[in-house]
Design a protein around this motif. Structure first.
Motif, PDB file in Angstrom:
ATOM      1  N   LYS A 171       0.871  -1.174   0.000  1.00  0.00           N
ATOM      2  CA  LYS A 171       0.000   0.000   0.000  1.00  0.00           C
ATOM      3  C   LYS A 171       0.910   1.226   0.000  1.00  0.00           C
ATOM      4  CE  LYS A 171      -2.152  -1.347   3.758  1.00  0.00           C
ATOM      5  NZ  LYS A 171      -3.020  -1.352   4.930  1.00  0.00           N
ATOM      6  N   PRO A 172       0.573   2.254  -0.703  1.00  0.00           N
ATOM      7  CA  PRO A 172      -0.709   2.580  -1.312  1.00  0.00           C
ATOM      8  C   PRO A 172      -0.869   2.165  -2.770  1.00  0.00           C
ATOM      9  CG  PRO A 172       0.644   4.546  -1.281  1.00  0.00           C
ATOM     10  CD  PRO A 172       1.447   3.437  -0.643  1.00  0.00           C
ATOM     11  N   ASP A 173      -0.130   1.192  -3.257  1.00  0.00           N
ATOM     12  CA  ASP A 173      -0.234   0.739  -4.653  1.00  0.00           C
ATOM     13  C   ASP A 173      -1.655   0.235  -4.923  1.00  0.00           C
ATOM     14  OD1 ASP A 173      -0.141  -0.959  -7.027  1.00  0.00           O
ATOM     15  OD2 ASP A 173       2.034  -0.844  -6.842  1.00  0.00           O
ATOM     16  N   VAL A 174      -2.293   0.813  -5.929  1.00  0.00           N
ATOM     17  CA  VAL A 174      -3.689   0.474  -6.248  1.00  0.00           C
ATOM     18  C   VAL A 174      -3.851  -1.008  -6.563  1.00  0.00           C
ATOM     19  CG1 VAL A 174      -5.564   0.891  -7.887  1.00  0.00           C
ATOM     20  CG2 VAL A 174      -4.257   2.806  -6.995  1.00  0.00           C
ATOM     21  N   SER A 175      -2.835  -1.633  -7.133  1.00  0.00           N
ATOM     22  CA  SER A 175      -2.973  -3.047  -7.499  1.00  0.00           C
ATOM     23  C   SER A 175      -3.222  -3.933  -6.277  1.00  0.00           C
ATOM     24  CB  SER A 175      -1.757  -3.532  -8.289  1.00  0.00           C
ATOM     25  OG  SER A 175      -0.594  -3.505  -7.498  1.00  0.00           O
ATOM     26  N   LEU A 176      -2.749  -3.534  -5.118  1.00  0.00           N
ATOM     27  CA  LEU A 176      -3.020  -4.308  -3.908  1.00  0.00           C
ATOM     28  C   LEU A 176      -4.501  -4.236  -3.541  1.00  0.00           C
ATOM     29  CD1 LEU A 176      -1.514  -6.022  -1.751  1.00  0.00           C
ATOM     30  CD2 LEU A 176      -1.578  -3.989  -0.325  1.00  0.00           C
TER      31      LEU A 176
END
Length: 72
Positions: free
Chosen positions: A10-15
């Motif tokens: 996080k904060p990577d949207v893919s997660l």
């Protein structure tokens, strides 16, 4: 879901997308992210298109991103 096991954090949207998919949901339908980290949880959730709720454990919020508070 463990962030490091997924190869992203996080904060990577893919997660957020992976988490929604595993729950049989889609970020297109919106949803909520409730968390205690203003960067990883709240900004990450907003970037993913989710409504957010910050659990404040005594930290000072950034007034430019605060929408008020909920109290019992």
């Amino acid at each position: 879901m463990q962030q490091c096991a997924e190869g992203v954090r996080k904060p990577d949207v893919s997660l957020f997308e992976t988490a929604a998919h595993r729950c049989g949901a889609s970020l297109r339908n919106g949803g909520w992210m409730v968390g205690d980290n203003p960067i990883k949880d709240i900004i990450g959730g907003r970037t993913a298109g989710l409504s957010t709720m910050w659990v404040n454990h005594g930290a000072q919020p950034d007034p430019s991103t605060s929408a008020g508070s909920c109290r019992n």
